[in-house]
Design an enzyme around this catalytic site. Structure first.
Site, short mmCIF file in Angstrom:
data_model
loop_
_atom_site.label_atom_id
_atom_site.label_comp_id
_atom_site.label_asym_id
_atom_site.label_seq_id
_atom_site.Cartn_x
_atom_site.Cartn_y
_atom_site.Cartn_z
NE ARG A 184 -2.47 -1.59 3.35
CZ ARG A 184 -1.94 -0.99 4.39
NH1 ARG A 184 -1.95 0.33 4.47
NH2 ARG A 184 -1.41 -1.68 5.37
CE LYS A 329 -5.87 -3.45 6.36
NZ LYS A 329 -5.65 -4.87 6.12
CB SER A 366 1.19 -5.28 8.38
OG SER A 366 1.31 -6.11 7.27
CE LYS A 370 -4.15 -8.00 11.33
NZ LYS A 370 -2.73 -7.62 11.25
CB THR A 371 -3.58 -14.13 8.46
OG1 THR A 371 -4.12 -12.87 8.07
CG2 THR A 371 -4.09 -15.20 7.50
CG ASP A 385 -6.75 -7.84 7.92
OD1 ASP A 385 -5.74 -7.92 8.64
OD2 ASP A 385 -6.97 -6.88 7.16
NE ARG A 450 0.16 -9.28 2.54
CZ ARG A 450 -0.26 -9.05 3.77
NH1 ARG A 450 -1.28 -9.71 4.27
NH2 ARG A 450 0.34 -8.15 4.51
N1 LIG Z 1 5.77 -17.04 16.55
C1 LIG Z 1 5.09 -16.62 15.48
N2 LIG Z 1 3.80 -16.22 15.61
C2 LIG Z 1 3.11 -15.76 14.55
N3 LIG Z 1 3.62 -15.69 13.30
C3 LIG Z 1 4.88 -16.09 13.10
C4 LIG Z 1 5.68 -16.56 14.18
N4 LIG Z 1 6.89 -16.87 13.68
C5 LIG Z 1 6.87 -16.61 12.38
N5 LIG Z 1 5.67 -16.13 11.99
C6 LIG Z 1 5.32 -15.68 10.63
O1 LIG Z 1 4.95 -14.31 10.68
C7 LIG Z 1 3.98 -14.02 9.70
C8 LIG Z 1 2.72 -13.42 10.32
O2 LIG Z 1 1.94 -12.89 9.26
P1 LIG Z 1 0.36 -12.79 9.19
O3 LIG Z 1 -0.06 -12.95 7.79
O4 LIG Z 1 -0.27 -13.71 10.18
O5 LIG Z 1 0.21 -11.27 9.62
P2 LIG Z 1 -1.08 -10.41 9.82
O6 LIG Z 1 -1.07 -9.93 11.23
O7 LIG Z 1 -2.27 -11.17 9.38
O8 LIG Z 1 -0.78 -9.15 8.85
P3 LIG Z 1 -1.66 -8.33 7.78
O9 LIG Z 1 -2.54 -7.41 8.53
O10 LIG Z 1 -0.63 -7.62 7.00
O11 LIG Z 1 -2.41 -9.32 6.97
C9 LIG Z 1 3.67 -15.30 8.97
O12 LIG Z 1 4.44 -15.34 7.81
C10 LIG Z 1 4.13 -16.37 9.99
O13 LIG Z 1 4.52 -17.56 9.37
O1 LIG Z 2 -3.40 -4.07 3.45
C1 LIG Z 2 -2.48 -4.83 3.17
O2 LIG Z 2 -1.72 -4.69 2.22
C2 LIG Z 2 -2.25 -6.02 4.01
C3 LIG Z 2 -2.82 -5.90 5.34
O3 LIG Z 2 -3.72 -6.61 5.69
C4 LIG Z 2 -2.26 -4.88 6.24
O4 LIG Z 2 -1.27 -4.21 5.88
O5 LIG Z 2 -2.81 -4.74 7.33
CA LIG Z 3 -3.56 -10.94 7.46
MN LIG Z 4 -4.45 -6.25 7.72
#
Ligand SMILES: Nc1ncnc2c1ncn2[C@@H]1O[C@H](COP(=O)(O)OP(=O)(O)OP(=O)(O)O)[C@@H](O)[C@H]1O
Ligand SMILES: O=C([O-])CC(=O)C(=O)O
Ligand SMILES: [Ca+2]
Ligand SMILES: [Mn+2]
Length: 666
Positions: A184, A329, A366, A370-371, A385, A450
């Site tokens: 973004r 977003k 990010s 979360k995911t 999310d 992604r």
């Molecule tokens: N201990 C841990 N706990 C959680 N995630 C971990 C850990 N160690 C490594 N990771 C890695 O960190 C990343 C967490 O990314 P995730 O997609 O869950 O983020 P998100 O909070 O959903 O972000 P976004 O809002 O950008 O989607 C993943 O690639 C996961 O494999």
């Molecule tokens: O919006 C994006 O590119 C990915 C996301 O979920 C974040 O940054 O929170």
């Molecule tokens: Ca996510």
């Molecule tokens: Mn997000």
């Protein structure tokens, strides 16, 4: 006697006609023979086509209204249609109105379906519109084809035929490239400041809302609309946001790429054919002209990218970036405005539910998990999310998930791995040119690779994506300084302090050598998306947590045993054990000790997690370095919170004081 093969006088080779007759039954060719006796070249029943075109026309069966092409072409539509329009015509009228230039009275002439079927379409009679002669222009004379709510299969075909960089991977996903932007562009986001939004929204220092005036918005809108109307075809998605039926929002996304259309098909809630028939006028419209830049001579523009939100007009315009996450977003920002007006809290969080109906929220910036952590094989996934928390409970805003793919492994994240199949959009990944097997470790295009897939691709997703009030509120921080405990229990004031702070620390680059972790503070774990002042959301969260008796937790998914470079990231398996212990309730009954400076309550024991890592200092070899780093982080927290110290949170003056006192003490 040609053909008998026995003319050769020297007899080198010969067979008698009689012998041939003995070997093969005689073919009856006499006229009047019964058809059953006629020899066919196979045993298949007779076919209903005479030509290859007829054969092809038989291949496609007419289907539900989500499929674009009416047989024999489409319906042609300007803004004024026949007196009793069919639902397809109503849709075209509505889209034509969406795409109408603000300076011309009528919208473009639209045809349903792909331009390659134009030959047939040209025969469809067109009701002439009453355009004044002066308004006749080349753009008014041309047709734009509308690809309305295409299916994933149709979008695959469009992408592969027309969008360079689109490929089917070995597991059936659609690999795409988002172009020059692979993330973004928050600095290019603009929000229209008008009489209403001037007082309603959060402006100024720390706010993500950079202002633009209505006139400039219209300039960019016209630029986007003219660009889209100049194309032979545009994609239109009519979909929903929010699984809470009473607070569902209708969104229309007009875009130039199959990639964008499939991404939103996956990420928004997909209407049933009946719902689509009766869709009507959207509540919010996105004009995604991301392939076309904004004009840098336009007021407020500081680059060739502009992502503009106009809450009054209920419109968003995208110029100069094809990164699909802008749409997701951008809509989230709109929900952060619309929902609080209805006393509903919008949240940048994942959400899942146990077999007993216990709901947990996962907040975090990010890349904090979360995911990853809300996708839990032992629990129902409500969403990964974006959520709403109303008086009735929680609801997912979206219809899909958007998972980070870098270093994705089948062993550690099986459910996400298996969701990468037909229908899933895979952005900016690298794959083997022959086998089309994706190399998830390859960062050649970007680290931010992604996957966007419909939520039902996760086997234990909870459809409809709603649940009761949360029991646990988990704040995730990926602390690359390595000083926050892997798990600590928070009281309400601490939960609010950390929610408003919105801390994480990622590692700046991925280049060789040790880099300093960089702290990020993003209010409500999503300052880039909020519209109102953070304390408004915080007050709502406090009130809801209090009313429901929810417990707050801080989970560090980042480093242990030292900062980035010296320590290592906490194993995902350990974090999962910690999360299990929160869900099971066992941590509520554990014994705790309080840390210095941050005053966090650390459990003395968590099943399946080594004791040494629970207390961060124990895991550090260099205790002095630990203390210095802890103090450094505490200072960063304190500096960040200064802008909030003059704000009251809710009506409860006592809570405001407690929140201020809940930060680090040194
Ligand atoms: N201990 C841990 N706990 C959680 N995630 C971990 C850990 N160690 C490594 N990771 C890695 O960190 C990343 C967490 O990314 P995730 O997609 O869950 O983020 P998100 O909070 O959903 O972000 P976004 O809002 O950008 O989607 C993943 O690639 C996961 O494999
Ligand atoms: O919006 C994006 O590119 C990915 C996301 O979920 C974040 O940054 O929170
Ligand atoms: Ca996510
Ligand atoms: Mn997000």
């Amino acid at each position: 006697m040609a053909g008998n093969g026995n003319e050769n006088a020297d007899g080198d080779f010969s067979f008698s006609a009689a012998a041939a007759r003995d070997a093969l039954p005689r073919i009856t060719t006499e006229k009047g023979a019964k058809s059953a006796d006629v020899c066919h070249d196979d045993t298949a029943p007779r076919v209903n086509f005479q030509t290859i075109d007829e054969l092809h026309s038989l291949q496609k069966k007419r289907s539900a209204p989500t499929t674009p092409l009416k047989e024999g072409g489409g319906v042609v539509m300007g803004t004024s249609g026949p007196t009793t329009p069919s639902s397809g015509e109503t849709m075209l009228q509505s889209v034509s109105a969406s795409l109408a230039s603000l300076t011309r009275e009528t919208g473009p002439k639209l045809i349903r379906g792909d331009p390659t079927s134009a030959a047939k379409v040209a025969h469809v009679p067109h009701t002439p519109t009453s355009v004044p002669a002066a308004d006749v222009s080349d753009s008014g004379l041309k047709f734009t084809h509308i690809l309305h709510n295409l299916s994933p299969a149709e979008l695959y075909e469009q992408a592969i035929k027309y969008e360079k960089g689109s490929f089917v991977t070995s597991t059936g996903a659609l690999a795409t490239l988002s172009g020059a932007k692979t993330g973004r562009s928050p600095k290019d986001k603009r929000v229209v400041k008008d009489e209403t939004t001037a007082s309603e929204l959060w402006w100024g220092k720390g706010s993500p809302n950079i202002e633009m005036d209505e006139q400039t918005f219209l300039v960019n809108r016209e630029r986007a609309v003219d660009y889209l109307n100049s194309l032979d075809k545009v994609f239109v998605n009519d979909q929903y946001l929010n699984w809470d039926p009473e607070n569902r929002i209708k969104v229309r996304i007009v875009s130039a790429r199959a990639y964008h259309s499939l991404f939103m098909h996956n990420m928004c809630i997909r209407p049933t054919p009946e719902e689509l028939e009766n869709f009507g006028t959207p509540d919010f419209t996105i004009y995604n002209a991301g392939k076309f830049p904004c004009n840098r001579y336009t007021h407020y523009m500081t680059s060739s990218t502009s992502v503009d939100i106009n809450l009054g007009r209920r419109e968003m315009v995208i110029l100069g970036t094809q990164y699909a996450g802008e749409m997701k977003k951008g809509l989230f920002g709109v929900m952060h405005y619309l929902m609080p007006k209805r006393k509903i809290l919008s949240l940048h969080s994942g959400c899942n539910m146990g077999k007993e109906g216990d709901v947990a929220l996962f907040f975090g910036l990010s890349g904090t998990g979360k995911t990853t952590l809300s996708t839990d094989h032992n629990r129902y996934l409500i969403g990964d999310d974006e959520h709403c928390w109303s008086d009735a409970g929680v609801s997912n805003i979206e219809g899909g998930c958007y998972a980070k793919c870098i270093d994705l492994s089948r062993e550690k994240e099986p459910d996400i791995w298996n969701a990468i199949k037909f229908g899933t959009v895979l952005e900016n990944v690298v794959f083997d040119e022959h086998t089309r097997e994706v190399d998830y470790n390859d960062k050649s295009v970007t680290e931010n690779t992604r996957a966007a897939y419909p939520i039902e691709y996760i086997p234990n997703s909870k459809i409809p994506c709603v649940g009761p009030h949360p029991k646990n509120v988990i704040l995730l921080a990926c602390d690359a300084f390595g000083v926050l405990p892997p798990i600590s229990k928070l009281d309400l004031a601490q939960t609010m302090y950390h929610f408003i702070s919105g801390y994480t620390a990622l590692v700046a680059g991925t280049e060789e050598g040790v880099k300093e972790p960089r702290a990020t503070f993003s209010a409500c774990f999503g300052a880039a998306f909020i519209m109102l002042h953070p304390t408004k959301y915080a007050a709502m969260l406090a009130e809801k947590m209090q009313a429901q008796g929810a417990t707050g937790w801080l989970v560090n998914t980042g480093w242990s045993g030292g900062s980035y470079g010296a320590g290592s990231r906490i194993k995902l398996a350990y974090t999962r054990k910690i999360i299990d212990a929160i869900h099971s309730g066992s941590l509520l009954n554990a014994t705790y000790h309080k840390t210095e400076i941050f005053g966090l309550e650390i459990p003395n024991e968590v099943e399946g997690v080594p004791y040494e890592i629970l207390e961060p200092m124990n895991a550090w070899e260099d205790k002095e370095a630990y203390k210095d780093t802890l103090l450094k982080l505490a200072g960063l927290f304190r500096n960040n919170f200064e802008t909030f110290t003059s704000h009251k949170i809710g009506d409860d003056g006592k809570l405001t004081e407690e929140i201020l006192a809940a930060g680090p003490n040194f």
